[in-house]
Design an enzyme around this catalytic site. Structure first.
Site, PDB file in Angstrom:
ATOM      1  N   HIS A  90     -10.083  -5.415  -3.181  1.00 45.51           N
ATOM      2  CA  HIS A  90      -8.774  -5.565  -2.529  1.00 45.51           C
ATOM      3  C   HIS A  90      -8.951  -5.865  -1.053  1.00 45.51           C
ATOM      4  O   HIS A  90      -9.931  -5.450  -0.431  1.00 45.51           O
ATOM      5  CB  HIS A  90      -7.907  -4.312  -2.719  1.00 45.51           C
ATOM      6  CG  HIS A  90      -8.537  -3.044  -2.242  1.00 45.51           C
ATOM      7  ND1 HIS A  90      -9.470  -2.361  -2.993  1.00 45.51           N
ATOM      8  CD2 HIS A  90      -8.402  -2.346  -1.091  1.00 45.51           C
ATOM      9  CE1 HIS A  90      -9.861  -1.289  -2.338  1.00 45.51           C
ATOM     10  NE2 HIS A  90      -9.236  -1.253  -1.158  1.00 45.51           N
ATOM     11  N   PHE A  91      -7.967  -6.569  -0.528  1.00 48.77           N
ATOM     12  CA  PHE A  91      -7.899  -6.921   0.884  1.00 48.77           C
ATOM     13  C   PHE A  91      -6.654  -6.284   1.467  1.00 48.77           C
ATOM     14  O   PHE A  91      -5.561  -6.414   0.898  1.00 48.77           O
ATOM     15  CB  PHE A  91      -7.837  -8.448   1.058  1.00 48.77           C
ATOM     16  CG  PHE A  91      -9.089  -9.146   0.603  1.00 48.77           C
ATOM     17  CD1 PHE A  91     -10.094  -9.473   1.492  1.00 48.77           C
ATOM     18  CD2 PHE A  91      -9.265  -9.466  -0.745  1.00 48.77           C
ATOM     19  CE1 PHE A  91     -11.251 -10.106   1.059  1.00 48.77           C
ATOM     20  CE2 PHE A  91     -10.420 -10.099  -1.183  1.00 48.77           C
ATOM     21  CZ  PHE A  91     -11.421 -10.413  -0.269  1.00 48.77           C
ATOM     22  N   HIS A  92      -6.811  -5.594   2.583  1.00 50.72           N
ATOM     23  CA  HIS A  92      -5.675  -5.030   3.308  1.00 50.72           C
ATOM     24  C   HIS A  92      -5.135  -6.095   4.265  1.00 50.72           C
ATOM     25  O   HIS A  92      -5.909  -6.669   5.043  1.00 50.72           O
ATOM     26  CB  HIS A  92      -6.104  -3.823   4.145  1.00 50.72           C
ATOM     27  CG  HIS A  92      -6.653  -2.680   3.352  1.00 50.72           C
ATOM     28  ND1 HIS A  92      -5.917  -1.553   3.069  1.00 50.72           N
ATOM     29  CD2 HIS A  92      -7.867  -2.480   2.780  1.00 50.72           C
ATOM     30  CE1 HIS A  92      -6.664  -0.711   2.367  1.00 50.72           C
ATOM     31  NE2 HIS A  92      -7.853  -1.248   2.176  1.00 50.72           N
ATOM     32  N   ASP A 120       0.863  -1.186   0.000  1.00 52.22           N
ATOM     33  CA  ASP A 120       0.000   0.000   0.000  1.00 52.22           C
ATOM     34  C   ASP A 120       0.899   1.235   0.000  1.00 52.22           C
ATOM     35  O   ASP A 120       1.857   1.332   0.782  1.00 52.22           O
ATOM     36  CB  ASP A 120      -0.909  -0.005   1.240  1.00 52.22           C
ATOM     37  CG  ASP A 120      -2.045   1.005   1.117  1.00 52.22           C
ATOM     38  OD1 ASP A 120      -3.208   0.580   1.134  1.00 52.22           O
ATOM     39  OD2 ASP A 120      -1.767   2.228   1.007  1.00 52.22           O
ATOM     40  N   ILE A 121       0.620   2.162  -0.879  1.00 54.06           N
ATOM     41  CA  ILE A 121       1.492   3.327  -1.058  1.00 54.06           C
ATOM     42  C   ILE A 121       1.358   4.324   0.108  1.00 54.06           C
ATOM     43  O   ILE A 121       2.247   5.155   0.321  1.00 54.06           O
ATOM     44  CB  ILE A 121       1.176   3.992  -2.427  1.00 54.06           C
ATOM     45  CG1 ILE A 121       2.342   4.804  -2.940  1.00 54.06           C
ATOM     46  CG2 ILE A 121      -0.078   4.841  -2.359  1.00 54.06           C
ATOM     47  CD1 ILE A 121       2.184   5.249  -4.393  1.00 54.06           C
ATOM     48  N   GLN A 165     -14.867   2.191   0.959  1.00 54.45           N
ATOM     49  CA  GLN A 165     -14.033   1.856  -0.205  1.00 54.45           C
ATOM     50  C   GLN A 165     -13.664   3.112  -0.982  1.00 54.45           C
ATOM     51  O   GLN A 165     -14.524   3.961  -1.254  1.00 54.45           O
ATOM     52  CB  GLN A 165     -14.782   0.871  -1.120  1.00 54.45           C
ATOM     53  CG  GLN A 165     -13.920   0.340  -2.257  1.00 54.45           C
ATOM     54  CD  GLN A 165     -14.611  -0.745  -3.085  1.00 54.45           C
ATOM     55  OE1 GLN A 165     -15.814  -0.978  -2.956  1.00 54.45           O
ATOM     56  NE2 GLN A 165     -13.845  -1.396  -3.953  1.00 54.45           N
TER      57      GLN A 165
HETATM   58  P1  AMP Z   1      -9.820   1.355   0.407  1.00 53.42           P
HETATM   59  O1  AMP Z   1     -10.154   2.554   1.259  1.00 53.42           O
HETATM   60  O2  AMP Z   1     -10.094   0.052   1.114  1.00 53.42           O
HETATM   61  O3  AMP Z   1     -10.453   1.434  -0.966  1.00 53.42           O
HETATM   62  O4  AMP Z   1      -8.253   1.366   0.255  1.00 53.42           O
HETATM   63  C1  AMP Z   1      -7.579   1.857  -0.864  1.00 53.42           C
HETATM   64  C2  AMP Z   1      -6.108   1.776  -0.535  1.00 53.42           C
HETATM   65  O5  AMP Z   1      -5.381   1.930  -1.731  1.00 53.42           O
HETATM   66  C3  AMP Z   1      -5.605   2.852   0.440  1.00 53.42           C
HETATM   67  O6  AMP Z   1      -5.065   2.244   1.583  1.00 53.42           O
HETATM   68  C4  AMP Z   1      -4.546   3.594  -0.376  1.00 53.42           C
HETATM   69  O7  AMP Z   1      -3.443   3.978   0.412  1.00 53.42           O
HETATM   70  C5  AMP Z   1      -4.175   2.562  -1.417  1.00 53.42           C
HETATM   71  N1  AMP Z   1      -3.641   3.078  -2.676  1.00 53.42           N
HETATM   72  C6  AMP Z   1      -4.140   4.094  -3.434  1.00 53.42           C
HETATM   73  N2  AMP Z   1      -3.391   4.266  -4.548  1.00 53.42           N
HETATM   74  C7  AMP Z   1      -2.404   3.323  -4.495  1.00 53.42           C
HETATM   75  C8  AMP Z   1      -1.314   2.980  -5.349  1.00 53.42           C
HETATM   76  N3  AMP Z   1      -1.070   3.637  -6.496  1.00 53.42           N
HETATM   77  N4  AMP Z   1      -0.499   1.960  -4.976  1.00 53.42           N
HETATM   78  C9  AMP Z   1      -0.718   1.303  -3.822  1.00 53.42           C
HETATM   79  N5  AMP Z   1      -1.730   1.572  -2.972  1.00 53.42           N
HETATM   80  C10 AMP Z   1      -2.566   2.573  -3.303  1.00 53.42           C
END
Ligand code: AMP
Length: 138
Positions: A102-104, A33-34, A96
């Site tokens: 996606h899964f964290h 995650d960035i 979201q």
């Molecule tokens: P969600 O709120 O569950 O949709 O989480 C989206 C996640 O994507 C967040 O934790 C962001 O930090 C992550 N994210 C957004 N853009 C990128 C990217 N280019 N590369 C990696 N992670 C990202």
């Protein structure tokens, strides 16, 4: 809601923007995650389109969960964690932000809270070093 292929994870899967890769197989990709909310924060996505759990196929969910389990064990070993939190959001009301399933995967330590989501992008060398630690533990 329909799947929109302009989302950022679809761009990563098409190779249009970079990611810090941790693991991949035929069905799934795991990358850092960035904007991590803990060290070792990994995202697991299916390689095929799905907006979230609500429209995913059983095969997509099964493939993701196999990778989530594999990556969970690796992040625990890599970061000497006592546990792991697995988080997943569906639609804006569910929290979201990126509309590709996606899964964290979040390694956790006793008494250590997750960081707030500040929008700060982590330094690429730190993401790369953390990914390397996880890859070695896979
Ligand atoms: P969600 O709120 O569950 O949709 O989480 C989206 C996640 O994507 C967040 O934790 C962001 O930090 C992550 N994210 C957004 N853009 C990128 C990217 N280019 N590369 C990696 N992670 C990202």
């Amino acid at each position: 809601m329909a799947y929109d292929p302009s989302n950022v994870f679809a761009k990563i899967l098409r190779g249009e923007i970079p990611c810090t890769k941790v693991y991949e197989d035929a069905e799934t990709l795991a990358f850092m995650d960035i904007m991590p909310i803990c060290d070792g924060h990994v995202l697991v996505v299916p390689k095929t389109p799905a907006r979230n759990v609500l429209d995913a196929t059983p095969a997509q969910l099964a493939a993701c969960m196999q990778t989530v389990q594999r990556v969970s064990k690796a992040v625990m070993a890599a970061f000497d964690a006592g546990g792991v939190s697995i988080r997943q959001a569906n639609e804006a009301a569910g929290g979201q932000e990126v509309f590709h399933l996606h899964f964290h995967v979040l390694p956790r330590h006793d008494g250590v809270k997750l960081k707030p989501h500040t929008g700060r992008i982590e330094k690429p060398d730190i993401l790369a070093a953390n990914a390397e630690r996880i890859r070695k533990a896979l």
